[in-house]
Every structure is written in C-alpha cells, then in structure tokens.
Scaffold this motif. Structure first.
Motif, PDB file in Angstrom:
ATOM      1  N   ASP A  34       8.183   7.846   4.132  1.00  0.00           N
ATOM      2  CA  ASP A  34       7.770   9.219   3.837  1.00  0.00           C
ATOM      3  C   ASP A  34       6.456   9.256   3.065  1.00  0.00           C
ATOM      4  N   ALA A  35       5.519   8.411   3.462  1.00  0.00           N
ATOM      5  CA  ALA A  35       4.237   8.272   2.753  1.00  0.00           C
ATOM      6  C   ALA A  35       3.507   9.605   2.594  1.00  0.00           C
ATOM      7  N   ALA A  36       3.682  10.512   3.510  1.00  0.00           N
ATOM      8  CA  ALA A  36       2.968  11.793   3.451  1.00  0.00           C
ATOM      9  C   ALA A  36       3.281  12.577   2.180  1.00  0.00           C
ATOM     10  N   PRO A  78      -4.968   4.622  -6.124  1.00  0.00           N
ATOM     11  CA  PRO A  78      -3.751   4.022  -5.562  1.00  0.00           C
ATOM     12  C   PRO A  78      -2.933   3.318  -6.640  1.00  0.00           C
ATOM     13  N   ARG A 137       0.842  -1.207   0.000  1.00  0.00           N
ATOM     14  CA  ARG A 137       0.000   0.000   0.000  1.00  0.00           C
ATOM     15  C   ARG A 137       0.869   1.247   0.000  1.00  0.00           C
ATOM     16  N   ILE A 138       0.403   2.277  -0.685  1.00  0.00           N
ATOM     17  CA  ILE A 138       1.151   3.534  -0.749  1.00  0.00           C
ATOM     18  C   ILE A 138       1.322   4.143   0.643  1.00  0.00           C
ATOM     19  N   GLY A 139       0.380   3.925   1.523  1.00  0.00           N
ATOM     20  CA  GLY A 139       0.477   4.460   2.875  1.00  0.00           C
ATOM     21  C   GLY A 139       1.553   3.809   3.720  1.00  0.00           C
ATOM     22  N   ASP A 140       2.134   2.709   3.232  1.00  0.00           N
ATOM     23  CA  ASP A 140       3.157   1.999   3.992  1.00  0.00           C
ATOM     24  C   ASP A 140       4.582   2.323   3.552  1.00  0.00           C
ATOM     25  N   TYR A 163       3.380  11.539  -0.722  1.00  0.00           N
ATOM     26  CA  TYR A 163       2.574  11.020  -1.832  1.00  0.00           C
ATOM     27  C   TYR A 163       1.082  11.310  -1.662  1.00  0.00           C
ATOM     28  N   ARG A 164       0.720  11.900  -0.536  1.00  0.00           N
ATOM     29  CA  ARG A 164      -0.680  12.226  -0.310  1.00  0.00           C
ATOM     30  C   ARG A 164      -1.162  13.156  -1.419  1.00  0.00           C
ATOM     31  N   ASP A 165      -2.281  12.839  -1.999  1.00  0.00           N
ATOM     32  CA  ASP A 165      -2.896  13.633  -3.069  1.00  0.00           C
ATOM     33  C   ASP A 165      -2.106  13.631  -4.380  1.00  0.00           C
TER      34      ASP A 165
END
Length: 144
Positions: A82-84, A93, A76-79, A86-88
């Motif tokens: 520095d996942a933040a 996904p 998952r992109i959230g994992d 990639y937000r937006d």
C-alpha cells in the motif's frame, strides 16, 4: 487446524502453509466486513503479492485464527504494501531497512482484548531484531 500455543498469544506461522494462509485471508475479509465493506464484499479470501516474503503472526482460539498481522521489510518506501498511502508523508525517504507492519485483523468477537497490541509488540520487536531503522504502519481509511 491443530496449531497450539499460549492462549491468545501471538505465534509466528509459516506463510508457505497454504491452508493456514488462506484461513488468514478469510479472517481478513471477515474482520473488514464491518469496517471496509467495499473491500470485503469483493472476495472471500484476501491475499496479496507480499504474503510469501513477509513474516506472519497469528493468535489462535481453539485451533482457529482469531487475530493476525504481518511484517514485511523493504529497502525503499515505494516497495512497501500500500505504498500509495505514504506518498507525500515523508519530507525525505525514511532510513532503510524499513519495517512495514500491515494486515492487522481481529475477529469481531475477539476485539477489545488487547490482541492488536500483542501483535504490534511482536512485530515491532521482530523489525528491531532484523535491523530495521524505522517501522511504518497505516490504518485503513475506509475508502476504496
């Protein structure tokens, strides 16, 4: 540090070698000192929670690391590290597995020699070989 290999060519290293991993953490701080001084001034050795689950490559000169980078693979992109950042960024996904190329650093005296390109090539090839359906990477913005 007696690591050998082709001159200025990436060598995959074992992240469980604590002494070597710490030398990469110190190289990160040295490399970031001119680009990200706010981060570099906080520590002498930068390591994070993704070190042991990642693959690492290093380029050595006279037994000392002068460039290094890592690849981590996630579902998952959230994992990703520095996942933040990639937000937006993605409308939907990205397909998994996701290869995250991160923590690329080069000693200031060795910049401009194409070492980053060599490290990118080996990491993208490793991600492809591991079955990653996409590879992502971000460069630091200089903000802290």
């Amino acid at each position: 540090m007696a690591i050998t290999g082709a001159p200025l060519e990436p060598v995959e290293i074992d992240p469980h070698n604590r002494r070597l991993l710490e030398s990469l953490g110190r190289l990160r701080v040295l490399a970031w000192a001119s680009e990200l001084p706010a981060i570099a001034s906080r520590t002498e050795c930068y390591l994070d929670d993704f070190e042991l689950m990642s693959r690492h490559w290093c380029i050595f000169h006279e037994g000392e690391p002068v460039a290094a980078a890592r690849l981590s693979i996630h579902q998952r992109i959230g994992d990703v590290p520095d996942a933040a950042v990639y937000r937006d960024v993605f409308v939907s996904p990205p397909p998994s597995p996701i290869g995250s190329i991160n923590r690329l650093v080069t000693h200031p005296r060795f910049r401009g020699r194409g070492l980053s390109r060599k490290l990118d090539e080996v990491r993208i090839r490793a991600a492809t070989d591991a079955g990653c359906r996409c590879v992502i990477g971000a460069t630091p913005s200089g903000e802290s």
